[in-house]
Design an enzyme around this catalytic site. Structure first.
Site, PDB file in Angstrom:
ATOM      1  N   LYS A 114     -65.180 -22.052 -57.196  1.00  0.00           N
ATOM      2  CA  LYS A 114     -65.288 -21.441 -58.524  1.00  0.00           C
ATOM      3  C   LYS A 114     -66.484 -21.966 -59.296  1.00  0.00           C
ATOM      4  O   LYS A 114     -67.151 -21.210 -60.006  1.00  0.00           O
ATOM      5  CB  LYS A 114     -63.990 -21.571 -59.323  1.00  0.00           C
ATOM      6  N   ARG A 144     -67.788 -32.592 -49.650  1.00  0.00           N
ATOM      7  CA  ARG A 144     -68.528 -32.525 -50.920  1.00  0.00           C
ATOM      8  C   ARG A 144     -68.931 -33.914 -51.413  1.00  0.00           C
ATOM      9  O   ARG A 144     -69.987 -34.088 -52.000  1.00  0.00           O
ATOM     10  CB  ARG A 144     -67.656 -31.806 -51.953  1.00  0.00           C
ATOM     11  N   ARG A 191     -55.978 -24.795 -67.411  1.00  0.00           N
ATOM     12  CA  ARG A 191     -55.363 -25.261 -66.166  1.00  0.00           C
ATOM     13  C   ARG A 191     -53.863 -25.467 -66.312  1.00  0.00           C
ATOM     14  O   ARG A 191     -53.219 -25.846 -65.333  1.00  0.00           O
ATOM     15  CB  ARG A 191     -55.982 -26.604 -65.784  1.00  0.00           C
ATOM     16  N   ARG A 195     -67.757 -36.007 -53.834  1.00  0.00           N
ATOM     17  CA  ARG A 195     -67.747 -36.421 -55.235  1.00  0.00           C
ATOM     18  C   ARG A 195     -66.833 -37.628 -55.387  1.00  0.00           C
ATOM     19  O   ARG A 195     -65.998 -37.893 -54.520  1.00  0.00           O
ATOM     20  CB  ARG A 195     -67.216 -35.241 -56.071  1.00  0.00           C
ATOM     21  N   ARG A 211     -54.715 -33.521 -56.174  1.00  0.00           N
ATOM     22  CA  ARG A 211     -55.257 -32.422 -56.979  1.00  0.00           C
ATOM     23  C   ARG A 211     -54.730 -31.068 -56.523  1.00  0.00           C
ATOM     24  O   ARG A 211     -54.490 -30.185 -57.331  1.00  0.00           O
ATOM     25  CB  ARG A 211     -56.789 -32.458 -56.966  1.00  0.00           C
TER      26      ARG A 211
HETATM   27  P1  AMP Z   1     -63.113 -29.994 -61.936  1.00  0.00           P
HETATM   28  O1  AMP Z   1     -64.563 -30.357 -61.945  1.00  0.00           O
HETATM   29  O2  AMP Z   1     -62.844 -28.684 -62.637  1.00  0.00           O
HETATM   30  O3  AMP Z   1     -62.495 -30.044 -60.563  1.00  0.00           O
HETATM   31  O4  AMP Z   1     -62.364 -31.111 -62.807  1.00  0.00           O
HETATM   32  C1  AMP Z   1     -62.377 -32.476 -62.417  1.00  0.00           C
HETATM   33  C2  AMP Z   1     -61.242 -33.207 -63.112  1.00  0.00           C
HETATM   34  O5  AMP Z   1     -61.408 -33.113 -64.537  1.00  0.00           O
HETATM   35  C3  AMP Z   1     -59.857 -32.654 -62.839  1.00  0.00           C
HETATM   36  O6  AMP Z   1     -59.300 -33.172 -61.635  1.00  0.00           O
HETATM   37  C4  AMP Z   1     -59.100 -33.132 -64.073  1.00  0.00           C
HETATM   38  O7  AMP Z   1     -58.786 -34.511 -63.979  1.00  0.00           O
HETATM   39  C5  AMP Z   1     -60.135 -32.975 -65.181  1.00  0.00           C
HETATM   40  N1  AMP Z   1     -60.070 -31.639 -65.821  1.00  0.00           N
HETATM   41  C6  AMP Z   1     -61.034 -30.670 -65.821  1.00  0.00           C
HETATM   42  N2  AMP Z   1     -60.624 -29.583 -66.489  1.00  0.00           N
HETATM   43  C7  AMP Z   1     -59.369 -29.858 -66.935  1.00  0.00           C
HETATM   44  C8  AMP Z   1     -58.397 -29.126 -67.664  1.00  0.00           C
HETATM   45  N3  AMP Z   1     -58.615 -27.874 -68.083  1.00  0.00           N
HETATM   46  N4  AMP Z   1     -57.216 -29.745 -67.941  1.00  0.00           N
HETATM   47  C9  AMP Z   1     -56.966 -30.995 -67.546  1.00  0.00           C
HETATM   48  N5  AMP Z   1     -57.832 -31.733 -66.827  1.00  0.00           N
HETATM   49  C10 AMP Z   1     -59.024 -31.183 -66.518  1.00  0.00           C
END
Ligand code: AMP
Length: 194
Positions: free
Chosen positions: A13, A136, A88, A138, A149
């Site tokens: 995404k 990836r 989310r 990260r 996750r």
């Molecule tokens: P992402 O880059 O979208 O995979 O986000 C990395 C991490 O940031 C996630 O595993 C969460 O810990 C936190 N995070 C990002 N967006 C949200 C959200 N909308 N609600 C809660 N935690 C978030």
């Protein structure tokens, strides 16, 4: 163009949101990127968020709501955007529904149906997600955190597919294909009638 990109971690995404935002000249707003920048800068928000992120858990809703409200008030977010990784949870989606109906001037609108919002879900099987995430590299991409996750996604984020399907705002796309094919399908599904 008001778009939400959903899908499990590793579904692509972020990549698709970035490509399409550049193509359509609208901001790509990734809550994960915003949070990671806060962690690096050691802001109070970053310090609060880091342990949740490192564990593969969601950062508490209220912190995300504050971040998104502030970001949506920026001048570049008036005509459209792609939100990547938010909402989310169901409370985040309910909050956001109210926020964008207010922002887009939908006085008296409470259903969310009057907003020009579409929610894209990229569907990819779990075994493919795990191998994509492991490659990836990260900081939060070790095997234990990846499993956590995915579990958090199934429990807290997947219910949003029904939330947006019920509002007739869902666009479901098979994300288990070559990146260019997914981009082409998204372009076709999303441009034109907004
Ligand atoms: P992402 O880059 O979208 O995979 O986000 C990395 C991490 O940031 C996630 O595993 C969460 O810990 C936190 N995070 C990002 N967006 C949200 C959200 N909308 N609600 C809660 N935690 C978030």
């Amino acid at each position: 163009m008001q778009l939400i990109f959903m899908g499990p971690p590793g579904a692509g995404k972020g990549t698709q949101a970035q490509l399409l935002a550049a193509l359509w000249k609208i901001p790509h707003i990734s809550t994960g990127d915003i949070l990671r920048a806060c962690v690096v800068a050691k802001t109070p928000l970053g310090l609060k968020a880091q342990a949740y992120m490192d564990a593969g858990d969601l950062v508490p809703d209220q912190l995300l709501m504050d971040i998104v409200q502030e970001r949506m008030n920026q001048p570049d977010a008036t005509s459209g955007w792609i939100l990547d990784g938010f909402p989310r949870t169901v409370p985040q989606a309910a909050f956001f529904d109210k926020l964008i109906c207010d922002v887009s001037g939908g006085a008296g609108s409470t259903s969310g149906k009057d907003c020009d919002l579409r929610a894209v879900n990229l569907d990819v099987p779990d075994d493919i997600l795990v191998s994509r995430l492991l490659s990836r590299g990260r900081q939060d991409d070790n095997e234990e955190t990846i499993r956590r996750r995915l579990q958090v996604y199934r429990e807290q984020t997947e219910p949003l597919i029904e939330f947006y399907r019920n509002r007739e705002q869902l666009v479901a796309v098979d994300g288990n294909r070559a990146m260019e094919l997914v981009t082409a399908e998204l372009q076709q599904a999303l441009s034109g009638d907004s």
